[in-house]
Design a protein around this motif. Structure first.
Motif, short mmCIF file in Angstrom:
data_model
loop_
_atom_site.label_atom_id
_atom_site.label_comp_id
_atom_site.label_asym_id
_atom_site.label_seq_id
_atom_site.Cartn_x
_atom_site.Cartn_y
_atom_site.Cartn_z
N PHE A 115 0.81 -1.21 0.00
CA PHE A 115 0.00 0.00 0.00
C PHE A 115 0.86 1.27 0.00
CE2 PHE A 115 0.68 -0.79 4.53
CZ PHE A 115 0.90 0.48 5.04
N SER A 116 0.27 2.32 -0.54
CA SER A 116 0.84 3.66 -0.45
C SER A 116 0.24 4.34 0.77
CB SER A 116 0.52 4.45 -1.72
OG SER A 116 1.04 5.75 -1.66
N GLN A 117 1.10 4.91 1.60
CA GLN A 117 0.68 5.45 2.90
C GLN A 117 0.53 6.96 2.85
OE1 GLN A 117 3.80 5.93 5.76
NE2 GLN A 117 2.60 5.00 7.41
N SER A 118 -0.53 7.47 3.45
CA SER A 118 -0.69 8.90 3.68
C SER A 118 -1.28 9.08 5.08
CB SER A 118 -1.58 9.53 2.61
OG SER A 118 -2.87 8.92 2.61
N LEU A 119 -1.48 10.33 5.47
CA LEU A 119 -1.98 10.63 6.80
C LEU A 119 -3.28 11.43 6.71
CD1 LEU A 119 1.35 11.74 8.52
CD2 LEU A 119 0.24 9.49 8.68
N SER A 120 -4.17 11.16 7.64
CA SER A 120 -5.39 11.97 7.76
C SER A 120 -5.04 13.27 8.49
CB SER A 120 -6.44 11.19 8.56
OG SER A 120 -6.05 11.11 9.92
N PRO A 121 -5.96 14.25 8.54
CA PRO A 121 -5.67 15.49 9.26
C PRO A 121 -5.26 15.26 10.71
CG PRO A 121 -7.57 15.80 7.86
CD PRO A 121 -7.23 14.34 7.79
N ASP A 122 -5.79 14.20 11.35
CA ASP A 122 -5.41 13.97 12.75
C ASP A 122 -4.28 12.96 12.90
OD1 ASP A 122 -6.73 11.66 12.06
OD2 ASP A 122 -8.02 11.61 13.84
N GLY A 123 -3.58 12.66 11.79
CA GLY A 123 -2.38 11.84 11.87
C GLY A 123 -2.60 10.34 11.81
N TRP A 124 -3.77 9.88 11.39
CA TRP A 124 -4.06 8.45 11.28
C TRP A 124 -3.58 7.94 9.93
CZ3 TRP A 124 -5.24 5.07 14.90
CH2 TRP A 124 -5.72 3.82 14.54
N VAL A 466 6.23 -0.87 11.56
CA VAL A 466 5.79 -0.40 12.87
C VAL A 466 5.01 -1.46 13.64
CG1 VAL A 466 4.71 1.55 14.08
CG2 VAL A 466 5.66 1.89 11.82
N PRO A 467 5.58 -2.66 13.84
CA PRO A 467 5.00 -3.53 14.86
C PRO A 467 5.43 -3.02 16.23
CG PRO A 467 6.94 -4.56 13.92
CD PRO A 467 6.72 -3.29 13.15
N SER A 468 4.73 -3.45 17.25
CA SER A 468 4.95 -2.88 18.58
C SER A 468 6.37 -3.15 19.09
CB SER A 468 3.92 -3.44 19.57
OG SER A 468 4.02 -4.85 19.63
N TYR A 469 6.97 -4.31 18.73
CA TYR A 469 8.27 -4.64 19.32
C TYR A 469 9.40 -3.75 18.83
CZ TYR A 469 9.89 -7.16 15.13
OH TYR A 469 10.29 -7.49 13.85
N PRO A 503 -1.83 -2.74 7.47
CA PRO A 503 -3.19 -2.20 7.42
C PRO A 503 -4.12 -2.74 8.50
CG PRO A 503 -2.43 -2.67 5.21
CD PRO A 503 -1.37 -3.20 6.14
N ALA A 504 -3.87 -3.95 8.97
CA ALA A 504 -4.75 -4.53 9.99
C ALA A 504 -4.25 -4.28 11.41
CB ALA A 504 -4.89 -6.04 9.76
N ASP A 505 -3.12 -3.59 11.56
CA ASP A 505 -2.51 -3.39 12.87
C ASP A 505 -2.96 -2.04 13.46
OD1 ASP A 505 -0.96 -3.23 15.12
OD2 ASP A 505 0.98 -3.28 14.08
N GLU A 506 -4.06 -2.05 14.17
CA GLU A 506 -4.57 -0.82 14.76
C GLU A 506 -3.60 -0.24 15.79
OE1 GLU A 506 -7.73 0.73 13.97
OE2 GLU A 506 -7.37 -0.61 12.27
N ILE A 512 1.91 5.46 15.20
CA ILE A 512 2.20 6.48 14.20
C ILE A 512 1.47 7.77 14.52
CG2 ILE A 512 1.83 7.10 11.77
CD1 ILE A 512 2.46 4.21 11.04
N GLN A 513 0.20 7.65 14.88
CA GLN A 513 -0.57 8.85 15.21
C GLN A 513 0.04 9.60 16.39
OE1 GLN A 513 -4.64 8.39 16.78
NE2 GLN A 513 -5.30 9.87 15.23
N ASP A 514 0.53 8.84 17.39
CA ASP A 514 1.15 9.49 18.55
C ASP A 514 2.37 10.29 18.13
OD1 ASP A 514 -0.75 8.41 20.22
OD2 ASP A 514 0.51 6.74 20.89
N ILE A 515 3.22 9.70 17.29
CA ILE A 515 4.44 10.40 16.90
C ILE A 515 4.11 11.59 16.00
CG2 ILE A 515 5.16 9.24 14.76
CD1 ILE A 515 7.54 9.48 17.62
#
Length: 822
Positions: A115-124, A466-469, A503-506, A512-515
């Motif tokens: 997938f090609s990645q982009s960000l929403s206005p709130d960083g999602w 960006v897996p948690s580990y 894509p399935a890793d909420e 990512i949103q936090d950073i």
């Protein structure tokens, strides 16, 4: 041809050739300097593709090797990769081309790539899958001699067949075959099987892996038939996704050569290498057994490859295994005689993870080795660095004379490092501007980006999946300490971050949103940026332009990690948890090791300790050394560290070292084993299968009856300890086994530490089928000492004593003596 257009098309050669205007071409055709350069380049390419190289100097090397991987990072213009596994596979093929290794790469052609990645206005994180037209990529369709496209077919339940075309990419000297199910013979569900990398789940993923493994072998057979390319003698499975290739090779041997399943299994295993890339059980594909039975059983069952035998290969039969699942990595290991991890530490972790497959053997003897990954310098090292090496240390370009790097003038290194940092700043601003526009910002709202980052500020890079580990947000554990580092008035730090969450890793998306939210803050946004859509092009800019490469996974969950290698070759320094490759090659002078609290604290406490150590290292060591300048403005201590890093790590981190290791330690032995199995109408495979069946049947009756040692009551170093053993072989011949003494130091629990092994001699009859074995155990070192005795199968065609997972030990407490040697 057109440097500005080259940048516009993002270094895509096919697009460039399609968009260069006729007027420009006419001018170039009349430009004698350009034509000379073109001819020289064409001649260099011709020689590169045809001349003998390192591999051609070897004796008895395999004529061809098939390399299977679910993804490949060849170039940003061929987006068929998601992360480290694909980048490693791409570097493997490119290095094979450089060294002349006759590899055939096999994969799938994903019509939407990753997938090609982009960000929403709130960083999602947002995902989109742009369609890919194979006709616009550097690919050609593999065709039969009559011009018809090659069609690969595999059977499916309900009498359906899955069809695929085969696209051919030329990775230098290496052909790469990519299977594509988007063909008119398939229904829509079939056409969608190769729609996207790691897309879907359940049936979709299983079908992708069937096409990769089974269809991939059939594609290779077609390619070799059409082109005359030698058939592969070795099959290398890069992670478990392609494991079904072993089933297709078994089917070939049964149907075409009349072997039984067990005989074909031995022949297949001998020539197969399996590489595991994950120390995380969740990273392994595991399917419900009934789903596998659905696709390999019933009306779709191949008589040569019974479904029950397939299910046995993937069964988790070890303690704590799940009897309801089919494990692709387990199948891959059972179908390969040679298995390896991708760093020394990862090899150790893998032996612990999969040790149950070789029950009865200590972890150290589990037959999983390691080849530490490497990186392709031509892909990842900046042209300016290569040109500097050509001027100052030309031998380095041929893999020699790395110590000469220490004599390169520091001012030249510093000049290039600043140039590369400035280039990264410009690329980061461009991507940042695009991202903010996509998030809905106006031109007025993004004017600050013109001054974001600074080409003279210490730049730290962090780019990962960006897996948690991998702990993207560890740097934010104490936001105020991070803010203080970024805004330090005397020694400021700037951080460039990139990464994609599955894509399935909420949970990964929340990281990512936090950073992003932290980086959006007006007071720090000029010092810390998150750049979406991490790909090879961005990766190249990051590893070339960053001064420090940060890596802070949960140890030991990073199998290898190669980004820091790429940074090191470009004159960057590593700041990392001692995991993966950094664990074995950190020497105290080539970067900084973040102390790890693994095993000492709970997750929250561990993060607190390790983040505090990270802040302290950056504040008190990294930034101090970077900004400590002499009268000429040069950071002398920093530059000495850079030179030491390149001189010592350079020859280790190259993929040429990695591939030589694979050739010499895995490919050549596998080819020899495969030839031994195939000789005389597969006589070796037939005899080994019969021998193994006999050994397995008799093994429960093999017993160590008696163990005794004689000699001094208080033995001395330099003497030996006589050992006598009586064994009941349960009807086996003495030539079928080895009776060994394991001896060496013992710990406080009387367990042997890194034991040595001595095979006992004799095998003289005693009574009622029992045999006596004797030997002299050398006593070479003082301290706590112990020994034990064991019986293991022995056969010339086994790769090692643990291959069958069979071992007989004496009943406790017999067979162990401990004492202190003087």
């Amino acid at each position: 041809m057109d440097p500005a257009l080259w940048e516009t098309v993002r270094h895509d050669p096919v697009r460039l050739l399609g968009e260069v205007g006729p007027a420009r071409l006419q001018r170039l055709a009349a430009d004698r300097r350009f034509l000379r350069q073109l001819n020289d380049t064409a001649e260099d390419l011709r020689e590169y593709l045809t001349a003998d190289r390192w591999y051609q100097t070897l004796d008895d090397a395999p004529k061809a090797i098939a390399y299977f991987s679910p993804e490949y990072g060849i170039t940003a213009a061929l987006p068929q990769y998601s992360g480290g596994l694909g980048i490693l596979a791409g570097d493997h093929l490119k290095t094979a081309s450089d060294l002349g290794v006759p590899i055939i790469g096999v994969g799938l052609l994903y019509r939407h790539g990753y997938f090609s990645q982009s960000l929403s206005p709130d960083g999602w994180q947002l995902e989109r899958y742009p369609p890919i037209d194979p006709n616009g990529l550097p690919l050609t369709l593999l065709r039969e001699p009559d011009g018809a496209p090659v069609r690969v077919r595999i059977g499916l339940p309900q009498g359906h067949d899955l069809h695929a075309h085969v696209w051919l990419a030329r990775v230098g000297r290496v052909p790469q075959l990519l299977l594509d199910s988007d063909v008119e013979e398939n229904d829509q569900a079939g056409r969608d099987i190769t729609d996207r990398l790691y897309g879907g789940g359940g049936d979709h993923r299983l079908l992708q892996e069937m096409l990769l493994g089974i269809g991939g072998v059939r594609a290779i057979r077609a390619y070799c038939r059409i082109t005359g390319h030698p058939a592969p003698e070795v099959f290398h499975t890069n992670e478990g996704h392609a494991g079904y290739l072993g089933l297709e090779r078994i089917r070939e041997l049964v149907s075409e050569h009349g072997l039984s399943f067990d005989e074909a299994l031995e022949a297949t295993r001998a020539g197969t290498v399996f590489t595991t890339h994950t120390p995380v059980p969740a990273g392994i594909d595991r399917f419900p057994r009934e789903l596998v039975r659905k696709y390999f059983g019933g009306a779709n069952e191949e008589p040569e490859v019974p479904a029950e035998r397939i299910l046995e290969l993937g069964a988790e039969t070890y303690p704590e295994g799940d009897p309801a699942v089919f494990n692709m990595a387990v199948m891959g290991m059972r179908l390969a005689q040679r298995v390896n991890g991708v760093s020394t530490l990862h090899g150790q972790v893998s032996r612990e993870m999969f040790g149950g497959l070789w029950g009865g053997f200590d972890t150290a003897e589990v037959p999983v080795g390691s080849v530490t990954n490497g990186v392709h310098a031509g892909t990842w090292v900046a042209r300016e660095i290569l040109e500097l090496a050509a001027r100052e240390v030309p031998s380095v370009l041929h893999g020699e004379g790395w110590e000469g790097v220490r004599r390169v003038p520091g001012q030249e290194i510093w000049r290039i490092r600043r140039l590369l940092r400035a280039r990264l700043v410009e690329e980061a601003r461009r991507r940042l501007r695009e991202s903010w526009k996509h998030r809905g910002a106006s031109e007025a709202e993004i004017s600050w980006i013109d001054d974001a980052l600074d080409p003279d500020v210490l730049t730290i890079g962090f780019a990962r999946r960006v897996p948690s580990y991998k702990r993207l947000t560890l740097m934010m554990h104490d936001p105020e300490r991070l803010r203080a580092l970024l805004l330090d008035p005397e020694r400021p730090v700037q951080i460039v971050i990139a990464g994609k969450a599955h894509p399935a890793d909420e949970g990964g998306k929340r990281l990512i949103q936090d950073i992003v939210r932290f980086a959006d803050a007006e007071d720090v946004r000029h010092r810390i940026v998150f750049l979406p859509d991490y790909d090879m092009a961005l990766g190249q800019a990051l590893v070339q332009g960053c001064d420090v490469w940060l890596n802070n996974p949960l140890r030991p969950l990073e199998a290898c990690g190669t980004s820091g290698m790429k940074a090191a070759l470009n004159g960057g320094l590593n700041l990392s948890i001692r995991d993966g490759w950094w664990d074995e090659w950190y020497d105290g002078q080539n970067g900084w090791a973040i102390p790890s609290a693994d095993g000492l604290a709970g997750p929250d406490r561990r993060d607190a300790l390790e983040s505090a150590a990270l802040y302290e290292l950056v504040a008190d060591h990294v930034s101090v050394m970077f900004y400590d300048r002499d009268a000429s403005g040069l950071p002398r201590r920093w530059l000495e560290m850079v030179k030491h890093t390149i001189a010592t790590l350079g020859p280790k981190v190259l993929a040429s070292r990695m591939l030589r290791d694979y050739v010499q330690r895995y490919y050549v032995p596998a080819a020899r084993s495969g030839r031994a199995m195939a000789a005389d109408d597969h006589a070796g495979a037939r005899s080994l299968a019969v021998w193994k069946q006999r050994i397995v049947k008799a093994w429960p009756t093999v017993a160590v009856e008696h163990v005794e040692s004689t000699g001094e009551a208080s033995p001395h170093v330099g003497t030996s300890l006589p050992v006598r053993v009586v064994v009941d072989l349960g009807g086996l011949d003495p030539s079928d086994v080895a009776v060994e003494v394991a001896y060496g130091r013992v710990d406080d629990t009387d367990a042997l530490i890194d034991p040595s092994y001595l095979e006992l001699s004799g095998g003289e009859p005693v009574e009622e089928g029992r045999l006596r074995y004797v030997g002299e155990v050398p006593l070479a070192r003082s301290g706590a000492f112990g020994y034990s005795v064991r019986v293991v199968p022995r056969h010339a065609m086994l790769a090692g004593p643990a291959e069958m997972g069979l071992v007989t030990l004496p009943p406790a407490p017999h067979g162990m003596t401990n004492g202190n040697l003087r």
